[in-house]
Design a protein around this motif. Structure first.
Motif, mmCIF file in Angstrom:
data_model
loop_
_atom_site.group_PDB
_atom_site.id
_atom_site.type_symbol
_atom_site.label_atom_id
_atom_site.label_comp_id
_atom_site.label_asym_id
_atom_site.label_seq_id
_atom_site.Cartn_x
_atom_site.Cartn_y
_atom_site.Cartn_z
ATOM 1 N N LEU A 83 -19.914 -4.939 -3.403
ATOM 2 C CA LEU A 83 -19.263 -6.207 -3.081
ATOM 3 C C LEU A 83 -19.612 -7.332 -4.046
ATOM 4 O O LEU A 83 -18.877 -8.312 -4.129
ATOM 5 C CB LEU A 83 -19.618 -6.619 -1.647
ATOM 6 N N ILE A 84 -20.737 -7.208 -4.760
ATOM 7 C CA ILE A 84 -21.094 -8.286 -5.687
ATOM 8 C C ILE A 84 -20.429 -8.108 -7.051
ATOM 9 O O ILE A 84 -20.587 -8.934 -7.927
ATOM 10 C CB ILE A 84 -22.626 -8.416 -5.890
ATOM 11 N N THR A 85 -19.683 -7.013 -7.220
ATOM 12 C CA THR A 85 -19.081 -6.759 -8.530
ATOM 13 C C THR A 85 -17.742 -7.491 -8.671
ATOM 14 O O THR A 85 -17.299 -8.173 -7.757
ATOM 15 C CB THR A 85 -18.838 -5.255 -8.743
ATOM 16 N N ARG A 86 -17.098 -7.270 -9.804
ATOM 17 C CA ARG A 86 -15.827 -7.963 -10.057
ATOM 18 C C ARG A 86 -14.633 -7.262 -9.434
ATOM 19 O O ARG A 86 -13.539 -7.799 -9.399
ATOM 20 C CB ARG A 86 -15.612 -8.083 -11.584
ATOM 21 N N VAL A 87 -14.845 -6.042 -8.967
ATOM 22 C CA VAL A 87 -13.729 -5.319 -8.336
ATOM 23 C C VAL A 87 -13.507 -5.884 -6.937
ATOM 24 O O VAL A 87 -14.461 -6.101 -6.189
ATOM 25 C CB VAL A 87 -14.039 -3.797 -8.291
#
Lengths: 285, 307
Positions: free
Chosen positions: A96-100
């Motif tokens: 959830l912390i990624t850019r996706v």
């Protein structure tokens, strides 16, 4: 173009283990075994040892039904652990912390699970092809049936994923997913019978075709039977659907309604799942 | 670089973070210290964009992180206190997956992954399955993962917890290298000595509030106005205690079987006189020394024991 990394990961890790080929083997064994049995039982009658080509359609219908049952049984097991599994494994926050986006994560999970089901469905084509030897079922019929399988898979898959986002534990999510299937398949029928009875009790002529379709429109099994009865030229659920009480002259068939209904449910479930896992959206993801 | 203003996080009636304000400059290594349940992880999760605030704001480079978390995802690298790994996935595939999650182009990935694995000393494990790695290796791999998109700020929640002494030293070495790379790092721990030599600034948190904030030396000076003297002796404990109790500048005498520890407010001359007086009574002293204040003592003094 970049492939959805969640999809890539899921496919890679799922297909890498012994579970994938074993699932395929078991699935095809059940389907082929069941197919062979009914083929033998139907085509070679014990009393005159004759062969009636018309019976091929019965084999087709039963085989298609067996496949439908297997799909419905498998999908919650394949999807209900997708997000809760990430949570249990403590990897969800890292996604959830990624850019996706949350939408891509949900879609990656859904497509990966559906792909696994599609693999089973496509692998079953040779078994279905046996029927072509005898004729009676057209390719269009099979394509329509497989489209129905795909839509049902997506609908049940999106419900499984929704449960997976909503419930923290995979076991709970799996049980609730199966409950959803029960509600769709038996719950709709119960409501239908109550309404039908109520209609008779209040001195009316029973439910109309339109009312029946709306009440059982979400029932995947009836939708399936609706397709099959058209293809094999049988009259299995016309009475149940009150086809002959159609004052509004409704032309839509149950399976058509079912496809639209399933698509709408899928979209709603996917959107709810996306909202549910979006960081900063819920309080207890 | 990072500014937290009046941050409050409540879970029902429980307030995990209570009006916390902080400011961390670029290139700083900020040690977030406090007992378990003090609010460190909650604060870090809020900064990482994983939790909603009840009130208050977090600004990163002037951008409101609570309002625009997606804009800041590429600026922040986060390593949680507890995390898992995927089964049936190799180390380089694990890194490649997260590279994909940060939308790093395929052709750039091998170099980035190789460099990061080298940084955390896991190059030799590139083809190993992630779930077969030791705890320390997994921690280092997770650190490498948090760096995959070259973030400006690193949030490391208890990176050394559960590690054996060797793995702790290895982790510390990697963090030193990151410090040299000029990253801004927020690192939490409930064990202070672990952080002392790494951090430029520390903040001590208790019950969701910062109770002390500043450089390690500043905090030490502030808190260690008293000197702690320790005496080890072979016998005559009672006589020693009587002498100590007579002194006006001695407080908080703490007696063990063969040791006495006390707070002393006088200067070196007074200390020399005290030693002379004790020796005059022929008390068999083994050692007489001033205890160096360390971060652990500070921590114990500041926090009231929330664990």
């Amino acid at each position: 173009m970049m492939i959805n990394p969640v999809l890539r990961l899921e496919l890679k890790t799922k297909l890498r283990t012994w579970k994938a080929p074993v699932l395929l083997l078991v699935y095809l064994t059940i389907l082929a075994g069941f197919g062979s049995l009914i083929l033998l039982a139907t085509l070679y009658r014990s009393y005159d040892n004759s062969f009636d080509p018309q019976d091929v359609l019965t084999v087709y219908a039963l085989l298609a039904g067996c496949q439908m049952g297997l799909i419905i049984l498998l999908i919650p097991a394949l999807t209900a652990g997708t997000i809760s599994g990430e949570r249990e494994r403590q990897t969800l926050d890292l996604l959830l912390i990624t850019r996706v986006s949350s939408f891509s994560i949900i879609m990656g999970k859904l497509i990966a699970s559906i792909s696994q089901i599609m693999l089973l469905i496509f692998a079953s084509i040779p078994i279905f092809s046996v029927i072509f030897i005898f004729g009676g079922v057209s390719l269009i019929n099979i394509l329509l049936l497989f489209l129905y399988y795909a839509v049902i898979s997506i609908m049940l898959g999106s419900i499984g994923i929704f449960c997976s986002t909503y419930f923290k534990k995979t076991t709970v999510a799996t049980v609730v997913s199966y409950l959803f299937i029960l509600i769709f398949s038996i719950g709709t029928l119960v409501v239908y019978f109550i309404m039908q009875e109520y209609s008779y009790m209040t001195g009316q002529n029973g439910l109309t075709y339109l009312q029946s379709i709306i009440l059982v429109g979400g029932n995947p099994f009836l939708g399936f039977i609706s397709i099959i009865q058209n293809q094999v030229g049988a009259d299995i659920i016309n009475y149940l659907l009150n086809v002959y009480n159609n004052p509004n002259n409704v032309k839509i068939e149950l399976w058509q309604f079912n496809l639209v209904f399933n698509s709408v449910v899928s979209i709603i479930m996917i959107l709810l799942s996306v909202i549910r896992i979006r960081p900063l959206a819920g309080k207890n993801r | 670089m990072l500014e937290i203003k009046n941050l409050v996080k409540r879970y029902g009636k429980f307030t995990a973070v209570n009006n916390l304000s902080l400011s961390i400059n670029e290139g700083e290594i900020f040690g977030f210290v406090g007992p378990n349940g003090a609010g460190k992880t909650t604060t870090m999760k809020i900064v990482a964009g994983l939790l909603k605030t009840s009130s208050g704001k977090v600004f990163i480079n002037g951008i409101d992180a609570t309002a625009h978390p997606s804009k800041l995802r590429e600026k922040i690298g986060y390593m949680p206190d507890f995390f898992g790994v995927y089964d049936n996935l190799k180390v380089d595939e694990y890194m490649d997956f997260y590279a994909g999650m940060y939308k790093i182009p395929y052709k750039e990935r091998p170099t980035i992954i190789n460099n990061l694995l080298e940084l955390v000393d896991l190059s030799y494990k590139k083809d190993a399955y992630v779930d077969s790695l030791s705890r320390g290796m997994k921690q280092r791999l997770c650190l490498a993962r948090s760096l995959i998109h070259n973030p400006d700020i690193l949030i490391l929640d208890e990176p050394a917890s559960g590690l054996d002494p060797r793995a702790r030293v290895e982790m510390k070495e990697v963090l030193k290298q990151l410090k040299n790379l000029g990253k801004t790092i927020i690192i939490s721990s409930h064990i202070l000595p672990e952080l002392a030599e790494l951090c430029t600034v520390i903040g001590i948190i208790e019950n969701g509030q910062i109770v002390a904030h500043g450089s390690v030396n500043q905090i030490m000076q502030k808190l260690t106005q008293k000197r702690v003297i320790k005496i080890r002796l072979l016998d005559k404990m009672e006589e020693l205690i009587t002498i100590l109790k007579e002194q006006p500048d001695i407080h908080d005498i703490f007696e063990k079987t063969d040791e006495v520890e006390f707070d002393f407010e006088g200067d070196d001359n007074r200390l020399a006189l005290l030693l002379k007086q004790i020796m005059g009574k022929e008390i068999p002293i083994v050692s007489f020394y001033e205890k160096e204040g360390n971060l652990e003592d500070i921590f114990m003094k500041i926090t009231k024991g929330g664990e």
